[in-house]
Scaffold this active site. Structure first.
Site, PDB file in Angstrom:
ATOM      1  N   TYR A  67     -27.309  11.515  86.358  1.00  0.00           N
ATOM      2  CA  TYR A  67     -28.170  12.949  86.075  1.00  0.00           C
ATOM      3  C   TYR A  67     -27.930  14.116  86.463  1.00  0.00           C
ATOM      4  O   TYR A  67     -27.754  14.814  86.384  1.00  0.00           O
ATOM      5  CB  TYR A  67     -29.438  12.383  85.857  1.00  0.00           C
ATOM      6  CG  TYR A  67     -30.077  13.249  85.537  1.00  0.00           C
ATOM      7  CD1 TYR A  67     -30.871  12.871  84.125  1.00  0.00           C
ATOM      8  CD2 TYR A  67     -31.584  13.515  86.009  1.00  0.00           C
ATOM      9  CE1 TYR A  67     -31.442  13.946  82.872  1.00  0.00           C
ATOM     10  CE2 TYR A  67     -32.821  14.718  85.179  1.00  0.00           C
ATOM     11  CZ  TYR A  67     -32.400  15.214  84.343  1.00  0.00           C
ATOM     12  OH  TYR A  67     -33.780  15.468  83.754  1.00  0.00           O
ATOM     13  N   GLU A  81     -23.930  21.394  85.766  1.00  0.00           N
ATOM     14  CA  GLU A  81     -24.507  22.586  85.102  1.00  0.00           C
ATOM     15  C   GLU A  81     -24.732  23.836  86.113  1.00  0.00           C
ATOM     16  O   GLU A  81     -25.090  25.126  85.369  1.00  0.00           O
ATOM     17  CB  GLU A  81     -26.367  22.192  83.904  1.00  0.00           C
ATOM     18  CG  GLU A  81     -25.794  21.020  82.925  1.00  0.00           C
ATOM     19  CD  GLU A  81     -27.954  20.576  82.410  1.00  0.00           C
ATOM     20  OE1 GLU A  81     -28.426  21.196  82.923  1.00  0.00           O
ATOM     21  OE2 GLU A  81     -27.327  19.477  81.986  1.00  0.00           O
TER      22      GLU A  81
END
Length: 352
Positions: free
Chosen positions: A276, A283
């Protein structure tokens, strides 16, 4: 100390800090041996009890810091005149007055339990059954299965291309994988709807943060800029997303069927710990790389009409979004950590 009900026998051994307990029933005789602190200090204590009538051979034991409780099931539901087969009571045995009831009181307690059970069944029968229960379950199973198959295709395709082409596979990841990723991430919008209408018990905010965060990167950043589609960072974004979902969707699919597979549960609530943050970092790198391109092209920048004569620059929006991205990672990380503690946390100490 002992007490009884029509179906059960309760034994309480006043022994603190119990270690290495060995409690078995063979030939209707209870054998007890354990080390702990009792009347003779820290020592090994043992005894045997031959029951008056037949009992089940599997006692249930629960330990606390100060005592050990043993529950034994009678083979037939009746009231015993004494605990042991021998008429003379053993010196170490005494009534447990905290749980002691005579036969009439026990019958009253049993009657109350039966009435409570009947009342509970009546209440449950009044609750209207959901006529769409099986339809909802079927929909959730199919949704999770389709998503699992989609992300499996993405993961396998990317892995095979990586082994065959090596680093060259980084540069055309988007053109090879984007159609399937578009499909899976568009379908993921249903997770927000499922939470909104109460079809699943997942909290709404973490679902919104994850789905809209991914779709913003996929559709707005990568989908609108051809210059970004050949960047190596696309490979890492898609790869981290797909690995996470390889365990999440089958876990939810089996949960809908009432099946729990412990290795999958562990993977579901553990794999996200490294993936995660890495996905969030990938991103963020993608957004940082896109800011100069949006500055040059002016794409998505909004010019307000006079008299304000102000232009809202999209790169500025992206800078604000970067802050929101890390806040979103923190929100979801905290949510997933609580779920992990709930599903994988320490269990209460219990011995059978």
């Amino acid at each position: 100390h002992w007490a009884q009900r029509h179906r059960e026998l309760f034994l309480r051994v006043d022994l603190s800090d119990v270690r290495n307990p060995d409690i078995t029933i063979t030939d209707n005789v209870l054998h007890f041996r354990a080390q702990g602190h009792g009347a003779k200090g820290d020592n090994i204590y043992e005894f045997e009890i031959e029951f008056l009538e037949p009992v089940e051979p599997k006692p249930v034991c629960r330990m606390t810091q100060r005592q050990l409780n043993i529950t034994v099931q009678k083979k037939e539901s009746n009231w015993w005149e004494r605990l042991t087969k021998q008429e003379k009571r053993p010196l170490f045995l005494a009534p447990d007055f905290d749980r002691w009831l005579d036969e009439s009181d026990a019958e009253m307690e049993l009657k109350e339990k039966e009435e409570e059970k009947i009342n509970k069944m009546k209440i449950e029968s009044r609750v209207p059954k959901d006529p769409f229960k099986h339809l909802k379950k079927g929909y959730l199973i199919m949704y999770n299965l389709v998503q699992f198959l989609g992300f499996s295709w993405i993961f396998v395709n990317m892995t095979v291309r990586l082994f065959i082409l090596g680093k060259d596979s980084f540069y055309d990841t988007f053109h090879t994988i984007s159609d399937m990723m578009y499909f899976c991430q568009t379908l993921a919008l249903m997770e927000i709807m499922n939470s909104l209408i109460g079809l699943v018990r997942s909290p709404l905010i973490p679902s919104v943060v994850q789905v809209f965060g991914r779709n913003f990167v996929l559709f707005v950043i990568l989908g609108s800029l051809e210059e970004m589609q050949s960047k190596p960072v696309v490979f890492f974004i898609f790869y981290f997303w797909s690995i996470t979902e390889l365990f999440r969707y089958p876990y939810y699919m089996l949960s809908c069927m009432g099946i729990e597979w412990k290795p999958l549960t562990w993977l579901r609530y553990t794999v996200w710990i490294p993936l995660y943050p890495l996905g969030g970092l990938a991103e963020a790198v993608c957004i940082v790389q896109s800011i100069p391109i949006f500055s040059e092209t002016g794409k998505f920048s909004l010019g307000l009409p006079n008299p304000l004569n102000v232009t809202i620059q999209f790169p500025f929006v992206l800078q604000i979004y970067l802050i929101a991205l890390f806040l979103g990672v923190f929100v979801n990380f905290r949510h997933l950590y609580k779920q992990r503690k709930h599903h994988l946390g320490p269990k209460k100490r219990k011995m059978k």
